[in-house]
Design a protein around this motif. Structure first.
Motif, mmCIF file in Angstrom:
data_model
loop_
_atom_site.group_PDB
_atom_site.id
_atom_site.type_symbol
_atom_site.label_atom_id
_atom_site.label_comp_id
_atom_site.label_asym_id
_atom_site.label_seq_id
_atom_site.Cartn_x
_atom_site.Cartn_y
_atom_site.Cartn_z
ATOM 1 N N PHE A 220 0.799 -1.243 0.000
ATOM 2 C CA PHE A 220 0.000 0.000 0.000
ATOM 3 C C PHE A 220 0.824 1.283 0.000
ATOM 4 N N GLY A 221 2.152 1.155 0.053
ATOM 5 C CA GLY A 221 2.999 2.339 0.186
ATOM 6 C C GLY A 221 2.790 3.378 -0.901
ATOM 7 N N ALA A 222 2.769 2.943 -2.163
ATOM 8 C CA ALA A 222 2.668 3.897 -3.280
ATOM 9 C C ALA A 222 1.326 4.632 -3.267
ATOM 10 N N SER A 223 0.228 3.888 -3.068
ATOM 11 C CA SER A 223 -1.093 4.519 -3.088
ATOM 12 C C SER A 223 -1.293 5.432 -1.884
ATOM 13 N N VAL A 224 -0.775 4.993 -0.708
ATOM 14 C CA VAL A 224 -0.895 5.828 0.490
ATOM 15 C C VAL A 224 -0.109 7.121 0.304
ATOM 16 N N ARG A 225 1.100 7.007 -0.264
ATOM 17 C CA ARG A 225 1.909 8.206 -0.477
ATOM 18 C C ARG A 225 1.204 9.176 -1.432
ATOM 19 N N GLN A 226 0.628 8.638 -2.496
ATOM 20 C CA GLN A 226 -0.080 9.495 -3.463
ATOM 21 C C GLN A 226 -1.265 10.192 -2.788
ATOM 22 N N GLU A 227 -1.982 9.450 -1.957
ATOM 23 C CA GLU A 227 -3.130 10.005 -1.237
ATOM 24 C C GLU A 227 -2.682 11.117 -0.286
ATOM 25 N N VAL A 228 -1.619 10.851 0.474
ATOM 26 C CA VAL A 228 -1.106 11.830 1.427
ATOM 27 C C VAL A 228 -0.606 13.081 0.703
ATOM 28 N N VAL A 229 0.131 12.891 -0.391
ATOM 29 C CA VAL A 229 0.650 14.032 -1.148
ATOM 30 C C VAL A 229 -0.506 14.905 -1.643
ATOM 31 N N GLY A 230 -1.582 14.272 -2.129
ATOM 32 C CA GLY A 230 -2.745 15.032 -2.588
ATOM 33 C C GLY A 230 -3.343 15.882 -1.475
ATOM 34 N N GLU A 231 -3.472 15.294 -0.281
ATOM 35 C CA GLU A 231 -4.031 16.016 0.861
ATOM 36 C C GLU A 231 -3.107 17.144 1.306
ATOM 37 N N VAL A 232 -1.795 16.865 1.341
ATOM 38 C CA VAL A 232 -0.829 17.884 1.765
ATOM 39 C C VAL A 232 -0.821 19.051 0.784
#
Length: 435
Positions: free
Chosen positions: A58-70
């Motif tokens: 899940f690392g890649a999808s979680v990072r993409q999600e977090v980056v979008g929120e940030v």
């Protein structure tokens, strides 16, 4: 967080924002830990999935999600820090987002334009004046009676205000043209529905007759291929009907929401309605001239985001008017673009007049407008109470009054010329323009 802002046009800004890698990594790690506690994977008990497995899956999808929120959150924070008021949502594009590196992204957005109002003394406004005559009232009552008329077939020659059922076929240079034919078409003679000369050529014709008339399309006809061209029409009259007008009695009066025992009382109520319509038409004409003048004397760029929002509103309104049978997004944007641009420009210019002159809705004028609206209802006091108890409804009235005050402010400096016209001309001139 590092922020730099670049002005790329009068209304476009390009903001570059940097976020430390540690902040991103901590947020990603926290989200992965939350995921590990709830994720279910074959071969592992709930909550016991190793972090290495969670990160791999899940690392890649979680990072993409977090980056979008940030990006979203830091963009909003950057706007506040820079004291910038955007006109719509931005386009966010990450330029650096690799793990272990500081996040960098670009937000491209529009801002409201800086407006320098033009010379209001150069604006010309034509203010119509008119009186309602007995002939105008007679004409209005005749129209009301015709709305309720029944039709009787007659064998005599046709005359104005009769309804004829016809087939017709149009020719230019002996060749049929597209859209120039119809069968079973019902036409009120003298209504002006058709091009000049068409209806006049049918007057005097009888059922069963074949006619041939020659007319010329107007120079400003909407179909440029036909504009200004002479044409010949072959017409077959199937039926002539004469309207049977209803009697002026209490039953007829009630159909228009008027409680009257005699024609004199009915005429007085009709006149009051006509006076309201005339007042509104004159006001609309003045406002249209003021808007035209402001648009002509003031240059301004308008944000695309605001135009797109207005286009969507216009498309939704159009769908509702036609019964809501289609998705508004299926309607071409281009149809509404010019109207949307005019509305957005008008709104921005009115806001600038309000701001520059510190205008506020006059409470007395708000009450007066509410009373005016209420007077058209059977229980006016209930309508007044409704407006006064509904902040949203009252706010709409206040906005309308404020617009009137903007118009009055411009009129104080504009060139105003009065022109006396007939009632029908004033009402026609006061039809609301698009936008």
């Amino acid at each position: 967080m590092q922020v730099s802002v670049e002005t790329t046009s009068n209304i476009e800004r390009r903001m570059t924002i940097g976020v430390p890698a540690q902040e991103i990594d901590q947020a990603v790690q926290k989200r992965l830990q939350e995921t590990a506690r709830t994720v279910r994977l074959n071969g592992f008990r709930p909550g016991k999935v190793p972090m290495s497995v969670v990160k791999r899956r899940f690392g890649a999808s979680v990072r993409q999600e977090v980056v979008g929120e940030v990006m979203r959150d830091t963009y909003i924070k950057a706007l506040q820090e820079q004291d910038i008021n955007p006109a719509g949502w931005p386009k966010l594009e990450p330029t650096v987002m690799e793990e272990g590196k500081d996040l960098e992204f670009v937000a491209t957005f529009e801002v409201l334009p800086e407006i320098e109002l033009g010379d209001l003394s150069k604006i010309s406004v034509e203010k119509l004046t008119s009186e309602i005559t007995d002939k105008d009232i007679d004409s209005m009552i005749d129209n009301l009676r015709r709305q309720q008329a029944t039709m009787k077939e007659v064998k005599r020659k046709s005359k104005n205000k009769d309804i004829v059922t016809i087939d017709f076929k149009g020719f230019i240079d002996s060749e049929e043209f597209e859209g120039g034919a119809a069968e079973g078409h019902r036409l009120t003679l003298g209504s002006g529905q058709m091009i000049p000369g068409f209806e006049k050529g049918i007057v005097g014709g009888k059922a069963g007759e074949d006619l041939e008339i020659e007319v010329t399309f107007p120079e400003d006809y909407q179909n440029e291929d036909l504009a200004g061209k002479p044409a010949k029409f072959e017409i077959k009259i199937h039926k002539v009907e004469e309207p049977q007008l209803p009697e002026l009695n209490e039953e007829f009066f009630k159909k228009f929401g008027i409680e009257a025992e005699d024609e004199a009382t009915f005429r007085e109520e009709v006149k009051k309605n006509m006076e309201r319509e005339l007042k509104q038409a004159v006001s609309n004409k003045v406002k249209n001239d003021v808007v035209d003048g402001l648009l002509e004397t003031t240059e301004l760029d308008i944000p695309t985001a605001l135009v797109d929002q207005e286009i969507d509103r216009l498309r939704q309104d159009a769908v509702q008017r036609f019964g809501g049978q289609v998705d508004f997004q299926q309607l071409p944007k281009e149809i509404f673009e010019e109207q949307a641009k005019r509305r957005v420009k008008t709104g921005l210019l009115f806001q600038e007049v309000v701001k520059k002159n510190d205008l506020k809705a006059d409470p007395a004028k708000v009450d007066e407008k509410i009373q005016e609206i209420a007077s058209t209802y059977e229980q006016p006091e209930e309508v007044v109470a409704h407006f006064n108890s509904s902040p949203e409804q009252k706010s709409q009235i206040e906005s309308s009054v404020l617009e009137d005050q903007v118009v009055d402010h411009v009129l104080e400096q504009a060139k105003v010329k009065e022109k006396k016209v007939k009632y029908e001309e004033a009402v026609q001139a006061g039809q609301p323009q698009q936008g």
